[in-house]
Design a protein around this motif. Structure first.
Motif, PDB file in Angstrom:
ATOM      1  N   SER A 119       0.815  -1.210   0.000  1.00  0.00           N
ATOM      2  CA  SER A 119       0.000   0.000   0.000  1.00  0.00           C
ATOM      3  C   SER A 119       0.849   1.260   0.000  1.00  0.00           C
ATOM      4  O   SER A 119       1.918   1.309   0.610  1.00  0.00           O
ATOM      5  CB  SER A 119      -0.925   0.017   1.235  1.00  0.00           C
ATOM      6  N   CYS A 120       0.353   2.275  -0.704  1.00  0.00           N
ATOM      7  CA  CYS A 120       0.927   3.621  -0.685  1.00  0.00           C
ATOM      8  C   CYS A 120       2.391   3.646  -1.122  1.00  0.00           C
ATOM      9  O   CYS A 120       3.189   4.378  -0.548  1.00  0.00           O
ATOM     10  CB  CYS A 120       0.771   4.244   0.701  1.00  0.00           C
ATOM     11  N   CYS A 121       2.724   2.842  -2.107  1.00  0.00           N
ATOM     12  CA  CYS A 121       4.094   2.834  -2.623  1.00  0.00           C
ATOM     13  C   CYS A 121       4.190   3.562  -3.966  1.00  0.00           C
ATOM     14  O   CYS A 121       5.282   3.700  -4.518  1.00  0.00           O
ATOM     15  CB  CYS A 121       4.609   1.396  -2.750  1.00  0.00           C
ATOM     16  N   TYR A 122       3.081   3.992  -4.510  1.00  0.00           N
ATOM     17  CA  TYR A 122       2.993   4.852  -5.677  1.00  0.00           C
ATOM     18  C   TYR A 122       4.001   4.484  -6.756  1.00  0.00           C
ATOM     19  O   TYR A 122       3.928   3.455  -7.375  1.00  0.00           O
ATOM     20  CB  TYR A 122       3.127   6.318  -5.245  1.00  0.00           C
ATOM     21  N   GLY A 123       5.012   5.350  -6.985  1.00  0.00           N
ATOM     22  CA  GLY A 123       5.938   5.137  -8.094  1.00  0.00           C
ATOM     23  C   GLY A 123       7.171   4.359  -7.746  1.00  0.00           C
ATOM     24  O   GLY A 123       8.186   4.464  -8.434  1.00  0.00           O
ATOM     25  N   CYS A 124       7.135   3.544  -6.690  1.00  0.00           N
ATOM     26  CA  CYS A 124       8.344   2.841  -6.232  1.00  0.00           C
ATOM     27  C   CYS A 124       8.353   1.358  -6.595  1.00  0.00           C
ATOM     28  O   CYS A 124       9.370   0.693  -6.426  1.00  0.00           O
ATOM     29  CB  CYS A 124       8.485   2.985  -4.716  1.00  0.00           C
ATOM     30  N   MET A 125       7.240   0.840  -7.046  1.00  0.00           N
ATOM     31  CA  MET A 125       7.164  -0.592  -7.359  1.00  0.00           C
ATOM     32  C   MET A 125       6.483  -0.748  -8.718  1.00  0.00           C
ATOM     33  O   MET A 125       5.267  -0.856  -8.790  1.00  0.00           O
ATOM     34  CB  MET A 125       6.410  -1.345  -6.271  1.00  0.00           C
ATOM     35  N   TYR A 126       7.254  -0.735  -9.786  1.00  0.00           N
ATOM     36  CA  TYR A 126       6.682  -0.786 -11.122  1.00  0.00           C
ATOM     37  C   TYR A 126       6.578  -2.221 -11.639  1.00  0.00           C
ATOM     38  O   TYR A 126       5.517  -2.749 -11.883  1.00  0.00           O
ATOM     39  CB  TYR A 126       7.528   0.033 -12.100  1.00  0.00           C
ATOM     40  N   LYS A 127       7.721  -2.834 -11.827  1.00  0.00           N
ATOM     41  CA  LYS A 127       7.768  -4.138 -12.467  1.00  0.00           C
ATOM     42  C   LYS A 127       8.034  -5.275 -11.485  1.00  0.00           C
ATOM     43  O   LYS A 127       8.087  -6.431 -11.873  1.00  0.00           O
ATOM     44  CB  LYS A 127       8.850  -4.134 -13.554  1.00  0.00           C
TER      45      LYS A 127
END
Length: 325
Positions: free
Chosen positions: A114-122
């Motif tokens: 939750s709430c990791c926005y742009g930190c976990m893409y692939k």
């Protein structure tokens, strides 16, 4: 007539299994920063790998604490010694951290981010290839690559619950210094179609804030015939026309419509700038020294009488470990 004096009991006299049950109700941060410092008995229980089959890293979202939380998370994953089955990460998740967890947790069944926005893409696409036992994936205010949903459905045959909640009018560019790569741009029904084609065993689906249309919803109803609950709150592209709303009500036991109340929702979705855990969580003060504690150093616990086996840390007296029963 005088009432009998209450019976007093020392926390240290509780059976180990009862103490473990109580400590399980704390989050990982509270255990590391507080509970395991109480006494050597509690410390021994807190170092048992069985204590870390479930790891809840709920926190208040203090950005300055993120590096410390990542370090804590790695530490408790190591303590689990491969027994981890359920983990909750909030605010501090990265692809690198997820890879660290996955490499050491092949038995994982529940993954909450939750709430990791742009930190976990692939990272999710890579993770599901190594987590065939996954039964639940919960994503709140966290961006993922397009292929991650299809990968999760195809590579996790036991998947029963999927949550992907994020207000999609909140653009990737709202993250300072970020631009949305093509692989993270979803058309309105991309996720719905991916789910309908890859998750036929799904029982629970939550899609708060999604851009799904009636076309995508029809595909889900056709492709996921075992669905018991479907949460489409804030999915304002839905019209529920041509009897679609009636079909949902008849086919789904627990169906939440786009305009249904958000009461009871753990996260805030009405305002794109307020994606935070509504019940707070563990918070840190401004004292960086608190993070210098070596979580595996037995000398970090005081031994008041010098016999090496007092069982009580210097933070607490015997009287403070008494409670009324």
């Amino acid at each position: 007539m005088m009432e009998p004096a209450p019976t007093m009991m020392n926390w240290l006299e509780l059976p180990p299994n009862l103490t473990e049950n109580i400590l399980h109700r704390l989050g990982a941060i509270e255990i590391l920063e507080s509970a395991q410092k109480v006494c050597t008995t509690w410390r021994k229980i807190c170092k048992d790998p069985a204590m870390w089959r479930v790891i809840d890293m709920r926190n208040s979202g203090d950005l300055s604490a993120m590096p410390h939380l990542q370090k804590m998370c790695r530490h408790v994953v190591d303590r689990s010694e491969g027994q981890l089955i359920d983990i909750n990460i909030e605010y501090f998740g990265t692809d690198e951290l997820l890879d660290y967890i996955v490499e050491r947790s092949s038995q994982l069944k529940v993954l909450k981010i939750s709430c990791c926005y742009g930190c976990m893409y692939k990272g999710l696409s890579a993770a599901v290839k190594k987590l065939p036992l996954l039964e639940e994936i919960h994503l709140n205010h966290t961006y993922i690559a397009k292929e991650a949903i299809a990968d999760a459905g195809c590579l996790c045959p036991h998947l029963k619950s999927f949550k992907f909640n994020i207000l999609q009018q909140c653009k990737f560019s709202d993250i300072e210094g970020s631009e949305e790569p093509d692989e993270f741009k979803f058309n309105s029904d991309d996720e719905a179609l991916a789910i309908s084609k890859s998750m036929p065993q799904l029982r629970h689906l939550q899609f708060i804030g999604n851009q799904i249309t009636d076309k995508g919803l029809k595909a889900i109803l056709d492709g996921c015939p075992l669905l018991e609950s479907l949460d489409l709150r804030l999915c304002h592209n839905l019209k529920l026309e041509d009897g679609l709303g009636k079909r949902c009500s008849e086919q789904i036991k627990d169906f939440k419509r786009p305009n249904d109340s958000m009461k009871g929702c753990e996260f805030v979705f009405e305002d794109k700038d307020d994606g935070y855990c509504s019940d707070g969580g563990f918070s840190f003060d401004d004292d960086d020294d608190m993070f210098s504690f070596d979580y595996d150093d037995p000398l970090s616990l005081a031994d008041d009488d010098g016999d090496g086996d007092s069982g009580v840390c210097g933070f607490y007296s015997e009287d403070e470990l008494m409670f009324e029963v």
